[in-house]
Design a protein around this motif. Structure first.
Motif, PDB file in Angstrom:
ATOM      1  N   LEU A 139       0.955  -0.886  -0.533  1.00 20.69           N
ATOM      2  CA  LEU A 139       0.148  -0.649   0.194  1.00 20.69           C
ATOM      3  C   LEU A 139       0.290   0.835   0.368  1.00 20.69           C
ATOM      4  CD1 LEU A 139      -3.045  -0.860   2.585  1.00 20.69           C
ATOM      5  CD2 LEU A 139      -3.157  -1.012  -0.297  1.00 20.69           C
ATOM      6  N   MET A 140       1.866   1.460   0.721  1.00 19.79           N
ATOM      7  CA  MET A 140       3.390   2.902   0.871  1.00 19.79           C
ATOM      8  C   MET A 140       3.488   2.552  -0.921  1.00 19.79           C
ATOM      9  SD  MET A 140       5.970   3.479   3.968  1.00 19.79           S
ATOM     10  CE  MET A 140       7.037   1.890   3.567  1.00 19.79           C
ATOM     11  N   THR A 444      11.414   2.429  -5.713  1.00 18.52           N
ATOM     12  CA  THR A 444      10.719   0.848  -5.261  1.00 18.52           C
ATOM     13  C   THR A 444      12.662   0.478  -5.015  1.00 18.52           C
ATOM     14  OG1 THR A 444      10.369   1.081  -7.407  1.00 18.52           O
ATOM     15  CG2 THR A 444      10.229  -0.980  -6.851  1.00 18.52           C
ATOM     16  N   SER A 445      13.445   0.682  -5.425  1.00 20.54           N
ATOM     17  CA  SER A 445      15.186   0.089  -4.796  1.00 20.54           C
ATOM     18  C   SER A 445      15.414  -0.107  -4.219  1.00 20.54           C
ATOM     19  CB  SER A 445      16.359   0.575  -5.690  1.00 20.54           C
ATOM     20  OG  SER A 445      15.380   0.658  -7.119  1.00 20.54           O
ATOM     21  N   TYR A 446      14.882   1.154  -3.346  1.00 19.39           N
ATOM     22  CA  TYR A 446      14.686   1.374  -1.196  1.00 19.39           C
ATOM     23  C   TYR A 446      14.581   0.339  -0.576  1.00 19.39           C
ATOM     24  CZ  TYR A 446      17.274   5.553  -2.942  1.00 19.39           C
ATOM     25  OH  TYR A 446      17.434   6.020  -3.878  1.00 19.39           O
ATOM     26  N   LEU A 447      12.854   0.137  -1.337  1.00 17.91           N
ATOM     27  CA  LEU A 447      11.819  -0.511   0.062  1.00 17.91           C
ATOM     28  C   LEU A 447      11.574  -2.495  -1.098  1.00 17.91           C
ATOM     29  CD1 LEU A 447       9.454   2.277   0.028  1.00 17.91           C
ATOM     30  CD2 LEU A 447      10.961   0.944   1.840  1.00 17.91           C
ATOM     31  N   LEU A 477      14.297  -3.437   5.404  1.00 13.12           N
ATOM     32  CA  LEU A 477      13.351  -2.105   5.469  1.00 13.12           C
ATOM     33  C   LEU A 477      14.261  -0.622   6.243  1.00 13.12           C
ATOM     34  CD1 LEU A 477      10.270  -0.657   5.797  1.00 13.12           C
ATOM     35  CD2 LEU A 477       9.830  -1.557   8.288  1.00 13.12           C
ATOM     36  N   VAL A 478      14.665  -1.514   7.587  1.00 13.63           N
ATOM     37  CA  VAL A 478      15.168  -0.369   8.157  1.00 13.63           C
ATOM     38  C   VAL A 478      16.365   0.990   7.402  1.00 13.63           C
ATOM     39  CG1 VAL A 478      17.384   0.230   9.727  1.00 13.63           C
ATOM     40  CG2 VAL A 478      14.573  -1.064  10.340  1.00 13.63           C
ATOM     41  N   VAL A 479      17.319  -0.767   6.517  1.00 16.86           N
ATOM     42  CA  VAL A 479      18.412  -0.146   5.917  1.00 16.86           C
ATOM     43  C   VAL A 479      18.069   1.128   4.187  1.00 16.86           C
ATOM     44  CG1 VAL A 479      20.226  -0.841   4.083  1.00 16.86           C
ATOM     45  CG2 VAL A 479      19.903  -2.149   6.588  1.00 16.86           C
ATOM     46  N   GLY A 480      16.886   0.302   3.877  1.00 13.60           N
ATOM     47  CA  GLY A 480      16.234   0.910   2.640  1.00 13.60           C
ATOM     48  C   GLY A 480      15.163   2.508   2.898  1.00 13.60           C
ATOM     49  N   LEU A 481      14.570   2.275   3.638  1.00 12.46           N
ATOM     50  CA  LEU A 481      13.963   3.620   4.768  1.00 12.46           C
ATOM     51  C   LEU A 481      15.133   4.464   5.182  1.00 12.46           C
ATOM     52  CD1 LEU A 481      11.446   2.722   7.170  1.00 12.46           C
ATOM     53  CD2 LEU A 481      11.648   3.707   5.183  1.00 12.46           C
ATOM     54  N   THR A 482      16.449   4.412   5.688  1.00  9.26           N
ATOM     55  CA  THR A 482      17.502   5.344   5.951  1.00  9.26           C
ATOM     56  C   THR A 482      18.086   6.343   4.606  1.00  9.26           C
ATOM     57  OG1 THR A 482      18.414   3.654   8.055  1.00  9.26           O
ATOM     58  CG2 THR A 482      19.157   5.153   6.929  1.00  9.26           C
ATOM     59  N   ALA A 514      20.460  -1.626  -4.844  1.00  9.66           N
ATOM     60  CA  ALA A 514      19.027  -2.866  -4.282  1.00  9.66           C
ATOM     61  C   ALA A 514      20.298  -4.159  -5.260  1.00  9.66           C
ATOM     62  CB  ALA A 514      17.982  -2.766  -6.265  1.00  9.66           C
ATOM     63  N   ILE A 515      20.946  -3.571  -4.975  1.00 11.73           N
ATOM     64  CA  ILE A 515      21.805  -5.099  -5.242  1.00 11.73           C
ATOM     65  C   ILE A 515      21.842  -6.036  -4.138  1.00 11.73           C
ATOM     66  CG2 ILE A 515      23.764  -6.764  -6.637  1.00 11.73           C
ATOM     67  CD1 ILE A 515      23.726  -4.753  -8.653  1.00 11.73           C
ATOM     68  N   ILE A 516      22.456  -4.362  -2.963  1.00  8.13           N
ATOM     69  CA  ILE A 516      23.428  -4.740  -2.050  1.00  8.13           C
ATOM     70  C   ILE A 516      22.089  -5.444  -1.314  1.00  8.13           C
ATOM     71  CG2 ILE A 516      24.510  -3.592  -0.002  1.00  8.13           C
ATOM     72  CD1 ILE A 516      25.685  -2.160  -1.908  1.00  8.13           C
ATOM     73  N   LEU A 517      21.368  -4.212  -1.014  1.00  6.00           N
ATOM     74  CA  LEU A 517      20.336  -4.538  -0.244  1.00  6.00           C
ATOM     75  C   LEU A 517      19.062  -5.940   0.280  1.00  6.00           C
ATOM     76  CD1 LEU A 517      17.828  -3.853   1.552  1.00  6.00           C
ATOM     77  CD2 LEU A 517      16.610  -2.149   0.415  1.00  6.00           C
ATOM     78  N   CYS A 518      19.002  -6.503  -1.903  1.00  6.46           N
ATOM     79  CA  CYS A 518      18.963  -7.737  -2.181  1.00  6.46           C
ATOM     80  C   CYS A 518      19.660  -9.131  -1.282  1.00  6.46           C
ATOM     81  CB  CYS A 518      18.347  -8.474  -3.296  1.00  6.46           C
ATOM     82  SG  CYS A 518      17.706  -9.237  -3.276  1.00  6.46           S
TER      83      CYS A 518
END
Length: 626
Positions: A139-140, A444-447, A477-482, A514-518
């Protein structure tokens, strides 16, 4: 918000004739007629009828709806604007999904009675917190990257062409869009998307031919684009110059605006999230009458996804070549006069082309095209988002809710999402770097990457458990939101201005992030899953029957044998799908309706042949433009 000078500039550049108004009016009447007709074909008073179109849709409207939903006004404006600013590399976002679509939709169809993707992962892992979190995240993302961007871009187009106030344009479009979405459900959305796909393609073809005739053909595109420099520049800078690699798909891996590692690996992560887990896409697959129609829809949509390069991105480059002082402006004062934004005006590349090149009547058609793109995208998002909230959140707290209550809640949620999205538009205007498409993909890459990691591991690694998946999502989520908060706190500066952002923010491209986060999410999932008890057999079963269906040369017998081995006698043969033994059902309760995985051999081979053709064409295009 654009200044008064902006409104006057565009309003006086072209006046609309009676024929333009007639074309726009005819489009709206046809759209309403199709919406009413489609609404009458399927019952709107049941959850299956409203949210899944009765699970009886054919391949061609689903495929058209997939295309129309993904090519909203945000992509019309965003793709053309990014093409004007940086060349053809952004086409990789469109071509990448061709590899993801054919495998995504049949998997979604096989999810039996599941209505949402969070519901599937909830069954896979057990518990409620993962399902609730994924529904809230979806939804977000709908608000941040879909509804608000489509509203903004559609209203921007109308403002540029008609001189209307941005928010007045937004409200008028929302009224028409929300009415038949709320009233008609998914059936109305899919069939009106089909009409709008036809209108979009016809209008885009006419505009593209006109634009290429204006510059003397495709052979002249590169030369005229590289000469598109605004007359007013900022001294001692190079930001006014077109990119020398504008006609190349693969860019420098470190300093490129769209580096090739990110465009291959990072973009595949985002594409997997969108085409395999996003509710807008999954819901259309679930409405298919059987597996063959789901495959056919995915193939049809894949063919259509090749078109934006020709009909949106290249016209955006032509717009810069023809109107460099407007589309390629870099001086803040000049840009404010042109489009009301200091960071640049590439977002107006497509509407500027329309108002300058299209004759009377056809100009009205292009207005209808943009409205079609806006409405097809918004209706899809509204219907899918209301489904998520109703089935995954409201139904959890109101387990005894009647179908009438759930349908009412779904319609109310649509209205609430509209209000939130309108409020977000001013933030979007100030946050984006002048290229709307970059904003969409970066958020999109952050979430989204943590969801991709969880989805893939849920299917392919049976040791993945609920604790590992949940904490992997939380860390992601924490890393992406940061990263996202830092992006909003330090937006890209305008040309010639010092950038105060931390060096790590600019040195790590959002696709590389996005690669690092995944990868980070996957590591957390593996570590915690191995340190906690394994999932139960019942939880693993949810994923593994689907995994066997995905593999090539899978037959009903293989699937049943595999289920039998995993479930240790708890799987029975049904009408074409592995399912739990229905022994616990209440007496007299009919077994659930399970879509069949049996296919006519001819259509199965036909779909496979087309999938191979698509992949070959995709590889050729990448190699040709690399």
């Amino acid at each position: 918000m654009a200044s008064n000078s902006t409104t006057k500039f565009f309003a006086l550049s072209q006046s609309f004739s009676v024929s333009d108004i007639i074309v726009i009016g005819a489009y709206f009447l046809l759209n309403v007629a199709v919406g009413i007709w489609s609404s009458c074909r399927v019952s709107r008073n049941t959850l299956s009828g409203y949210f899944l179109a009765g699970r009886d849709m054919a391949w061609w409207p689903i495929g058209a709806s997939l295309f129309a939903s993904s090519e909203g006004s945000g992509l019309f404006i965003g793709l053309a604007g990014t093409g004007a600013a940086g060349g053809i590399a952004v086409a990789g976002f469109e071509w990448n999904v061709i590899r993801a679509i054919p495998s995504a939709l049949p998997v979604s169809l096989s999810l039996s009675k599941i209505v949402t993707m969070p519901e599937y992962l909830g069954r896979r892992f057990g518990g409620e917190r993962i399902r609730m979190y994924l529904s809230a995240l979806s939804l977000m993302l709908s608000v941040f990257t879909k509804i608000s961007t489509d509203l903004y871009s559609g209203a921007l187009f109308v403002q540029v062409c008609l001189g209307w106030n941005l928010y007045l344009s937004t409200v008028l479009m929302l009224v028409v869009t929300a009415l038949y979405t709320i009233a008609g459900g998914l059936a109305a959305v899919i069939y009106t998307d089909t009409l709008q796909t036809f209108v979009m393609i016809i209008g885009a073809i006419i505009l593209t031919i006109t634009a290429f005739n204006k510059i003397g053909g495709y052979s002249n595109l590169e030369s005229v684009y590289l000469k598109a420099v605004p007359s007013k520049i900022i001294p001692n800078t190079t930001c006014h110059l077109p990119r020398s690699d504008a006609m190349h798909l693969f860019r420098d891996p470190v300093h490129g605006d769209l580096p090739w590692p990110g465009m291959t690996v990072g973009l595949t992560i985002l594409a997997t999230w969108y085409w395999c887990t996003d509710q807008v896409i999954v819901q259309r697959s679930l409405s298919a009458k059987n597996l063959s129609h789901a495959k056919g829809a995915s193939i049809f949509a894949s063919y259509l996804k090749m078109l934006p390069m020709i009909f949106i991105i290249l016209p955006g480059m032509i717009s810069r070549a023809l109107y460099p002082d407007i589309v390629a402006c870099v001086d803040p004062e000049e840009c404010l006069k042109v489009c009301g934004a200091e960071v640049g005006c590439s977002n107006i590349a497509f509407p500027k082309l329309v108002i300058e090149l299209m004759p009377s009547g056809l100009r009205g058609l292009m207005i209808a095209v943009m409205m079609a793109a806006l409405m097809s995208s918004l209706t899809s998002i509204f219907n899918s988002s209301s489904t998520l909230f109703t089935m995954d959140i409201w139904k959890k707290y109101r387990r005894g809710a009647s179908e009438k209550e759930l349908l009412l809640v779904g319609r109310i949620v649509t209205v609430i999402l509209v209000v939130i999205s309108v409020v977000w538009i001013p933030i979007l205007q100030s946050a984006n770097s002048g290229q709307l498409y970059v904003y969409i993909q970066s958020v999109t890459s952050y979430l989204a990457p943590p969801v991709t990691a969880i989805f893939v591991m849920a299917i392919f690694w049976k040791r993945t458990n609920e604790a590992g998946a949940f904490w992997g999502l939380m860390v992601g989520l924490v890393v992406g939101l940061t990263r996202m908060i830092l992006e909003f706190a330090f937006p890209p500066p305008r040309c010639g201005v010092f950038d105060p952002a931390p060096s790590v923010l600019r040195s790590v491209h959002y696709l590389h992030f996005a690669i690092i986060l995944c990868g980070l999410t996957a590591i957390v999932v593996v570590v915690i899953s191995l340190l906690t008890p394994p999932p139960t057999d019942e939880q693993v079963n949810t994923a593994y029957c689907i995994r066997w269906i995905m593999l090539p040369n899978t037959t009903l017998e293989n699937c049943n044998e595999g289920c039998e081995a995993v479930r240790r006698g708890k799987c029975v043969r049904t009408a074409g799908f592995c399912s739990p033994r229905p022994g616990r059902s209440a007496p007299g309760t009919p077994p659930p309706i399970i879509p069949s995985i049996r296919e006519d051999p001819f259509w199965s081979r036909f779909c496979c042949a087309n999938a191979i053709i698509l992949i070959c064409v995709n590889i050729f295009l990448y190699a040709y433009y690399a």
